[in-house]
Write a protein that holds these residues in place. Structure first.
Motif, short mmCIF file in Angstrom:
data_model
loop_
_atom_site.label_atom_id
_atom_site.label_comp_id
_atom_site.label_asym_id
_atom_site.label_seq_id
_atom_site.Cartn_x
_atom_site.Cartn_y
_atom_site.Cartn_z
N GLU A 139 -62.65 84.88 19.80
CA GLU A 139 -63.31 86.09 20.20
C GLU A 139 -64.95 85.99 20.18
O GLU A 139 -65.58 84.74 19.70
CB GLU A 139 -63.04 87.70 19.02
CG GLU A 139 -61.59 87.88 18.69
CD GLU A 139 -61.17 89.10 19.83
OE1 GLU A 139 -62.08 88.81 20.61
OE2 GLU A 139 -60.04 89.38 20.13
N GLY A 193 -57.45 96.38 22.97
CA GLY A 193 -58.47 96.85 23.09
C GLY A 193 -59.08 96.95 21.19
O GLY A 193 -60.04 97.84 21.77
N HIS A 209 -60.95 95.10 20.49
CA HIS A 209 -62.82 94.71 20.82
C HIS A 209 -63.14 94.41 21.92
O HIS A 209 -62.45 94.00 22.81
CB HIS A 209 -62.57 93.42 19.66
CG HIS A 209 -64.44 92.89 20.45
ND1 HIS A 209 -65.30 92.98 19.70
CD2 HIS A 209 -64.30 91.54 20.91
CE1 HIS A 209 -66.16 91.86 19.82
NE2 HIS A 209 -65.48 91.81 20.51
N SER A 210 -64.12 94.54 22.55
CA SER A 210 -64.58 94.73 22.90
C SER A 210 -65.85 94.98 23.99
O SER A 210 -66.71 95.76 22.41
CB SER A 210 -63.45 95.87 24.53
OG SER A 210 -64.36 95.89 25.74
N SER A 211 -66.55 94.39 25.03
CA SER A 211 -68.22 94.56 24.86
C SER A 211 -68.23 94.29 26.02
O SER A 211 -67.95 92.72 26.77
CB SER A 211 -68.61 93.73 24.28
OG SER A 211 -70.16 93.52 24.47
N SER A 234 -66.06 93.81 34.38
CA SER A 234 -66.24 94.52 32.43
C SER A 234 -64.26 93.95 33.28
O SER A 234 -63.30 94.44 34.11
CB SER A 234 -66.27 95.51 32.73
OG SER A 234 -67.72 95.08 32.64
N PHE A 235 -63.89 93.90 32.06
CA PHE A 235 -62.49 93.37 31.82
C PHE A 235 -61.85 92.17 32.92
O PHE A 235 -60.59 91.91 32.99
CB PHE A 235 -61.59 94.58 31.58
CG PHE A 235 -62.01 95.29 30.79
CD1 PHE A 235 -61.83 95.09 29.49
CD2 PHE A 235 -62.51 96.13 31.38
CE1 PHE A 235 -62.78 95.86 28.46
CE2 PHE A 235 -63.21 97.44 30.59
CZ PHE A 235 -63.34 96.80 28.67
#
Length: 447
Positions: free
Chosen positions: A109, A311, A313-315, A80-81
């Protein structure tokens, strides 16, 4: 106690009624597919004139998965990230798909599906204007999530979960067949139609525009309303609505989840009307149904860190290499199809010819038809669409036909086959629809 053991075509009790299968107790169980065709476990063949709800624009093509695997086999997952060359390459290609058409640079995005993409688009609009009213057309469908169900027209989508704090204003329907301002025998929209979609923002309407503290943050539209009954807004009407929204400071969001990637001819459906949105959401045809992915393009500087904070938006799965590999493989195919817009225009002409034949042969059941590139509608004289859709599965002993209908437009059959559908397949589609309409007419006479 119930058992999940069922006969062919019967849905087991474990299949939730609200999940995948909810319209019939007996449904085909598909085991193979290729081109525009599917094969059920019992060996019966089906022609898909719905393209998995417009998703499978390039047809059922297993080689996409093989190519996608080659892109991600050395990195099947990603922390992640964390960034990958695969994601950066895809984002650059996607951005050009939008900026080449709009003439404006933007940022991308990624998200998992259409509803999630629409929510991300609203986040971008709200970061620019602050959370506020959202304006949509009657007949709109933008998803079934808590937020997007508020945008979608049918009250059914808001019965179980809805973001009730979101204020949504609906402009009158862009469907000329249902418009209260329509004038018989007059093509196109009347001055009353245009006035009705450009009234908001005044003291009289209850909807704040420029100069009001509580105002409209976003105007959201579909170039073709799929769930609303395959409705294309009159181009002059849509341009007037977009211009009015922009004058009042609203972010203009184009929902291209269904109409994007040449479904209606040009790459994006909004090109048909000559409008330029601020934000575009695309999904279905980006992965040809082989992975969950949506792309949200926002013109500069709407998604810049200065206004859309990191931050926001995140998934977990928006960087998953499998989905990115599928999207890259699909974009490779779109890049090779250099005549897509022209070819889809030819497909539209062929669809129009065949639907016109059905309309002439079944004037008692078919009231109208319309074609928009690779998408079409067959308007019936009554709420027969669900019944006709079921008949298409069984009317012809040689082959079943998959078409679509929705509760929002029970008198409309939606037709949008894979864009690679052949002339022979279109002939088969017409023959099955003809048989099904004959059966429907006999049934109506008997009752």
């Amino acid at each position: 106690m119930t058992s999940d053991t069922t006969t062919e075509g019967q849905v087991p009790d474990a299949a939730g009624a609200g999940n995948l299968i909810y319209r019939a107790r007996h449904v085909p169980r598909f085991v193979r597919s290729n081109g525009s065709h599917l094969v059920a476990a019992d060996g019966r063949r089906y022609l898909d004139a719905e393209a998995a709800n417009g998703t499978v624009a390039l047809g059922y093509d297993a080689t996409i998965l093989a190519d996608a695997l080659a892109h991600c086999q050395d990195m099947p997952a990603l922390p992640s990230f964390c960034e990958s060359e695969l994601r950066l390459d895809l984002i650059g290609r996607l951005e050009r798909l939008f900026s080449d058409v709009t003439g404006q640079p933007g940022r991308i995005e990624l998200d998992l599906g259409g509803a999630q993409g629409m929510e991300t688009a609203l986040r971008i609009a709200f970061s620019a204007n602050g959370p506020g009213t959202v304006v949509v057309f009657e007949g709109a469908f933008h998803g079934r999530s808590g937020v997007t169900s508020m945008l979608s027209s049918s009250p059914r989508y808001r019965e179980l979960l809805a973001a009730w704090g979101l204020e949504v204003v609906r402009l009158p329907t862009p469907d000329c067949g249902r418009c209260p301002h329509a004038v018989p025998q007059q093509a196109g929209c009347t001055p009353g139609c245009v006035a009705s979609v450009t009234r908001w923002g005044s003291e009289m309407t209850g909807v704040g525009g420029a100069g009001f503290g509580r105002r409209v943050s976003a105007f959201v539209f579909e170039a073709v309303q799929n769930v609303g009954g395959m409705v294309e807004p009159d181009h002059a009407l849509l341009r007037a609505a977009v211009d009015h929204a922009r004058r009042n400071g609203a972010v203009v969001i184009a929902d291209e989840i269904f109409s994007g990637m040449h479904r209606t001819g040009p790459r994006w459906g909004f090109e048909r009307a000559g409008v330029t949105p601020d934000v575009v959401v695309a999904s279905k045809a980006l992965t040809n149904g082989a992975a969950a992915l949506s792309a949200i393009w926002a013109r500069e500087p709407l998604a810049a860190p200065s206004s859309y904070r990191p931050g926001s938006h995140s998934s977990t799965y928006i960087g998953i290499p499998h989905a990115l590999g599928v999207a890259r493989a699909v974009l490779d195919r779109w890049d090779k199809w250099t005549t897509a817009e022209r070819d889809v225009g030819v497909l539209g002409d062929r669809l129009a010819q065949r639907l016109g034949q059905l309309r002439s042969a079944h004037s008692g059941l078919v009231r109208d038809h319309a074609v928009f590139g690779g998408a079409a509608r067959l308007v019936l004289t009554g709420d027969h669409a669900a019944g006709l859709r079921h008949l298409c599965l069984t009317a012809d002993p040689r082959i079943g036909l998959i078409v679509a209908s929705t509760g929002m437009a029970p008198d409309v059959i939606n037709i949008h086959p894979p864009l690679v559908v052949t002339d022979q397949d279109l002939d088969t589609m017409t023959e099955v629809l003809d048989r099904a309409l004959h059966i429907l007419a006999r049934t109506a006479e008997e009752t």
